[in-house]
Design an enzyme around this catalytic site. Structure first.
Site, PDB file in Angstrom:
ATOM      1  N   ASN A   7       0.881  -1.256  -0.091  1.00 47.03           N
ATOM      2  CA  ASN A   7       0.186  -0.174   0.054  1.00 47.03           C
ATOM      3  C   ASN A   7       0.948   1.130  -0.071  1.00 47.03           C
ATOM      4  O   ASN A   7       1.607   1.501   1.133  1.00 47.03           O
ATOM      5  CB  ASN A   7      -0.988  -0.166   1.134  1.00 47.03           C
ATOM      6  CG  ASN A   7      -1.901   1.140   1.104  1.00 47.03           C
ATOM      7  OD1 ASN A   7      -1.978   2.052   0.307  1.00 47.03           O
ATOM      8  ND2 ASN A   7      -2.935   1.139   2.160  1.00 47.03           N
TER       9      ASN A   7
ATOM     10  N   ARG B 273      -2.412  -2.241  -3.602  1.00 45.10           N
ATOM     11  CA  ARG B 273      -3.803  -1.693  -3.353  1.00 45.10           C
ATOM     12  C   ARG B 273      -3.902  -0.254  -4.128  1.00 45.10           C
ATOM     13  O   ARG B 273      -3.007   0.631  -4.092  1.00 45.10           O
ATOM     14  CB  ARG B 273      -3.904  -1.376  -1.822  1.00 45.10           C
ATOM     15  CG  ARG B 273      -5.192  -0.620  -1.617  1.00 45.10           C
ATOM     16  CD  ARG B 273      -5.062  -0.074  -0.252  1.00 45.10           C
ATOM     17  NE  ARG B 273      -6.154   0.739   0.178  1.00 45.10           N
ATOM     18  CZ  ARG B 273      -6.587   1.737   0.786  1.00 45.10           C
ATOM     19  NH1 ARG B 273      -5.696   2.453   1.290  1.00 45.10           N
ATOM     20  NH2 ARG B 273      -7.807   2.231   1.020  1.00 45.10           N
TER      21      ARG B 273
ATOM     22  N   HIS C 272     -13.077   0.776   0.448  1.00 41.29           N
ATOM     23  CA  HIS C 272     -13.035  -0.342   1.318  1.00 41.29           C
ATOM     24  C   HIS C 272     -13.498  -1.389   0.549  1.00 41.29           C
ATOM     25  O   HIS C 272     -13.783  -2.546   1.436  1.00 41.29           O
ATOM     26  CB  HIS C 272     -13.869  -0.139   2.842  1.00 41.29           C
ATOM     27  CG  HIS C 272     -13.386   0.938   3.576  1.00 41.29           C
ATOM     28  ND1 HIS C 272     -14.375   1.686   4.185  1.00 41.29           N
ATOM     29  CD2 HIS C 272     -12.015   1.559   3.918  1.00 41.29           C
ATOM     30  CE1 HIS C 272     -13.603   2.793   4.837  1.00 41.29           C
ATOM     31  NE2 HIS C 272     -12.407   2.476   4.798  1.00 41.29           N
TER      32      HIS C 272
ATOM     33  N   ARG D 232     -13.985  12.897   9.267  1.00 41.02           N
ATOM     34  CA  ARG D 232     -14.712  13.213   8.167  1.00 41.02           C
ATOM     35  C   ARG D 232     -16.322  13.235   8.495  1.00 41.02           C
ATOM     36  O   ARG D 232     -16.745  12.612   9.356  1.00 41.02           O
ATOM     37  CB  ARG D 232     -14.723  11.676   6.971  1.00 41.02           C
ATOM     38  CG  ARG D 232     -13.464  11.976   6.116  1.00 41.02           C
ATOM     39  CD  ARG D 232     -13.339  10.866   5.433  1.00 41.02           C
ATOM     40  NE  ARG D 232     -11.976  10.070   5.874  1.00 41.02           N
ATOM     41  CZ  ARG D 232     -11.784   8.837   5.324  1.00 41.02           C
ATOM     42  NH1 ARG D 232     -12.681   8.157   4.359  1.00 41.02           N
ATOM     43  NH2 ARG D 232     -10.943   8.183   5.536  1.00 41.02           N
TER      44      ARG D 232
ATOM     45  N   GLU E 228      -7.406  -6.881   4.576  1.00 44.93           N
ATOM     46  CA  GLU E 228      -7.209  -6.390   3.301  1.00 44.93           C
ATOM     47  C   GLU E 228      -6.097  -6.980   2.785  1.00 44.93           C
ATOM     48  O   GLU E 228      -5.948  -7.394   1.377  1.00 44.93           O
ATOM     49  CB  GLU E 228      -7.404  -4.802   3.290  1.00 44.93           C
ATOM     50  CG  GLU E 228      -8.677  -4.336   3.458  1.00 44.93           C
ATOM     51  CD  GLU E 228      -8.682  -3.029   4.309  1.00 44.93           C
ATOM     52  OE1 GLU E 228      -8.078  -2.568   5.403  1.00 44.93           O
ATOM     53  OE2 GLU E 228      -9.173  -1.951   3.379  1.00 44.93           O
TER      54      GLU E 228
END
Ligand code: AMP
Length: 392
Positions: A7, A88, A177, A236, A379
């Protein structure tokens, strides 16, 4: 076979090296402050943890240090032992509905899609180019966070805005996601021995999203054109009335970009509580009687419940609600608060079973109409598995 799951951020590179015969992580870690003063890296597994300063001019420096360190630690004997690298990629838009081998065309496309993910895709491209320069013959795979959501139908992914905005500029819901929700879907399906499940997957971390899944396919998801939409999150705002943007611009003398930055970085738990973006601090604040922490937690729970209720109806019922990610896997109090608000749907949590962290477990009462599960997400493993499947 050994697969690296990567990532890349603009100044960071996170990695996990998997032994795909056992799905075991051999080693994982993070290179930080790449191209900035004070760069350093961490490499660890269950037996050791190395943290060192290093000069990291660019991502290629980080990759060279990583591979040489793996040889020094006798985890690999040569660069050739890395069979594949999975990257990713945050935004694949509607160009990719599954992972793909990275060719020059795919790399170009990832760069072109930077418009839709300016903070992420350019960094991913840098990571891909750096790996290519050091491991030119090793196959690489792009695993898109948006791919799992590509099964949404038009009535779910469009916004009710002028249709030309979608046609001309790709204005639509993409979600995020996806790799995590896909992992949850596959894991719970295997656990319950059914591939026809109606699942509501709640990825509740610093970023948070809820996804409705029917028989392994995404039907709807709470994040939108960008990961700002949907639930209340760490920093957020989640869903808002966009009219507040020009209003706040005028009142506070801010540009549109500055307001959007505040919605991304100064809102959510942090904005409401004024204390922290971290749900542990919010829980501590509630215990100390901090009213704004209490409101922040209630707003978060309300937003999760709102999406679960919507998706329950959209799916025509639900077999299992899954909690995952930092808050979902660790906060028994949040899971309980969500479950209590779902009592109207016949949801009943087993408080004793819910006293658990980070392990795959059923946490609903026997007579609950919908099963509740905690499933730790992975992930990185999902990226490694997709990579293995494609390079084979
Ligand atoms: P993630 O983005 O998945 O890494 O999740 C980060 C979020 O998980 C942060 O808000 C953390 O506060 C939260 N988290 C991690 N551990 C716990 C915990 N033990 N209790 C409550 N929240 C936690």
């Amino acid at each position: 076979m050994k697969i690296l799951s990567i990532n890349t951020g603009s100044s960071s590179l996170k990695f996990s090296l998997f032994n795909m015969d056992t799905d075991e992580v051999l080693v994982s870690g993070l290179f930080e402050r790449i191209g900035i003063d004070g760069s350093c890296y961490t490499i660890k597994n269950s037996e050791f943890k190395i943290k060192e300063d290093a000069e990291l001019k660019d991502h290629a420096d980080a990759i060279k240090i990583l591979l040489d360190k793996l040889i020094e630690l006798k985890i690999i004997s040569s660069y050739d032992e890395i069979d594949g690298v999975g990257h990713r990629i945050v935004q694949g838009a509607d160009h990719y509905d599954k992972s793909v081998i990275i060719t020059d065309e795919v790399l170009e496309d990832i760069i072109k899609l930077s418009d839709l993910a300016p903070l992420h895709n350019p960094a991913h491209a840098i990571g891909i180019k750096a790996f290519k320069s050091i491991l030119p013959n090793t196959p690489m795979v792009a695993v898109f966070d948006t791919a799992f959501h590509q099964t949404m139908s038009k009535d779910k992914f469009l916004y009710a805005v002028p249709y030309e905005w979608y046609e001309k500029h790709g204005v639509r819901r993409y979600g995020a996601h996806g790799t995590s929700h896909n992992y949850i879907s596959q894991t719970i399906s295997k656990e319950l021995g059914r591939d026809d499940l109606k699942v509501i997957s709640c990825h509740l971390g610093q970023g948070a999203s809820v996804t409705a899944i029917d028989s392994g396919k995404c039907v709807n998801t709470s994040m939108g054109f960008t990961p700002l939409a949907g639930l209340v999150m760490g920093t957020r705002s989640g869903d808002i009335d966009v009219s507040l943007v020009p209003y706040v611009m005028e009142k506070e003398g801010l540009s549109a970009g500055e307001v959007v930055t505040a919605l991304n970085k100064k809102s959510g738990f942090l904005g409401i509580s004024g204390v922290s973006s971290d749900s542990r601090d919010i829980e501590a604040g509630i215990k100390e009687g901090n009213e704004r922490c209490k409101i922040a937690e209630e707003m978060f729970v309300n937003s999760v419940v709102k999406y679960i209720a919507e998706y329950y109806v959209e799916l025509g019922g639900c077999d299992v609600i899954v909690f995952t990610a930092g808050i979902g896997e660790n906060s028994a109090a949040t899971r309980e608060a969500i479950a209590e608000k779902l009592a109207v749907l016949g949801v009943k949590i087993d408080k004793k079973a819910n006293d658990v962290r980070g392990e795959l477990k059923c946490i609903s009462a026997k007579d609950s109409k919908i099963k509740l599960y905690l499933v730790p997400t992975n992930e990185e493993l999902m990226i490694a598995k997709d990579t293995l499947a494609l390079i084979k």
